[in-house]
Design a protein around this motif. Structure first.
Motif, short mmCIF file in Angstrom:
data_model
loop_
_atom_site.label_atom_id
_atom_site.label_comp_id
_atom_site.label_asym_id
_atom_site.label_seq_id
_atom_site.Cartn_x
_atom_site.Cartn_y
_atom_site.Cartn_z
N UNK A 16 -7.93 -5.66 2.62
CA UNK A 16 -9.04 -4.76 2.36
C UNK A 16 -10.34 -5.25 2.69
N UNK A 17 -10.56 -6.56 2.75
CA UNK A 17 -11.74 -7.06 3.04
C UNK A 17 -11.90 -7.62 4.46
N UNK A 18 -10.79 -7.68 5.25
CA UNK A 18 -11.09 -8.29 6.70
C UNK A 18 -11.41 -6.82 7.54
N UNK A 19 -12.26 -7.46 8.43
CA UNK A 19 -12.95 -6.05 9.39
C UNK A 19 -11.83 -5.54 10.14
N UNK B 63 0.78 -1.13 0.06
CA UNK B 63 0.04 0.00 -0.24
C UNK B 63 0.88 1.31 -0.14
N UNK B 64 2.04 1.31 0.70
CA UNK B 64 2.84 2.50 0.87
C UNK B 64 3.54 2.76 -0.21
N UNK C 61 -1.32 -9.70 -4.52
CA UNK C 61 -2.60 -9.43 -4.70
C UNK C 61 -3.70 -10.02 -3.75
N UNK C 62 -3.65 -11.35 -3.35
CA UNK C 62 -4.19 -12.00 -2.41
C UNK C 62 -4.01 -11.35 -1.17
N UNK C 63 -2.85 -10.94 -0.29
CA UNK C 63 -2.76 -10.13 0.61
C UNK C 63 -3.44 -9.13 0.70
#
Length: 145
Positions: free
Chosen positions: A137-140, A91-92, A130-132
């Protein structure tokens, strides 16, 4: 021809990538350097279409170097090529302006394709990265994982 600059602090990696690029006639290597400051200088002078960037380097890291390269050579596309696959650095460095993030276990033919895509302004993410990213992004928020 696609102009390429390599920035990696390991000489063997730089030479290996250069050999892969030389095996294909569509690339012109404008430099292969081991430190961020030198990569910024070359990017500003040579304006490469694609910069292959390592993430973890002594001194100026790949995130800082990417940010500066995008500032001094905004048309250069930065493709991160690293062994680090955690989601936070991804992300960074994407926020810093990188277009792609690949791991160093990427097969040479896939690296060549990713460089060609980057030169066209198209993104590439290594499947594990991509999986990470999807998981992050989908983990609460606040969930352990």
């Amino acid at each position: 021809m696609i102009s390429v600059l390599i920035c990696d602090d390991h000489a063997l990696v730089r030479y290996g990538i250069a050999a892969v690029l030389e095996a294909h006639g569509e690339f012109r290597l404008v430099g292969a350097v081991g430190e961020g400051a030198r990569a910024i200088e070359l990017a500003q002078r040579e304006r490469p279409q694609v910069v292959l960037m390592d993430l973890l380097m002594p001194g100026m890291n790949g995130v800082e170097t990417t940010r500066e390269i995008r500032r001094v050579s905004p048309d250069s596309q930065v493709l991160l090529l690293t062994s680090h696959e955690g989601d936070e650095p991804v992300l960074e460095v994407l926020r810093a302006g990188a277009i792609s993030y690949l791991l160093k276990d990427t097969p040479p033919a896939e690296l060549v394709q990713a460089i060609e895509r980057a030169a066209r302004g198209e993104a590439t993410l290594h499947p594990r990265v991509a999986g990470a990213m999807v998981r992050a992004l989908t983990q609460p928020r606040g969930a352990a994982g």
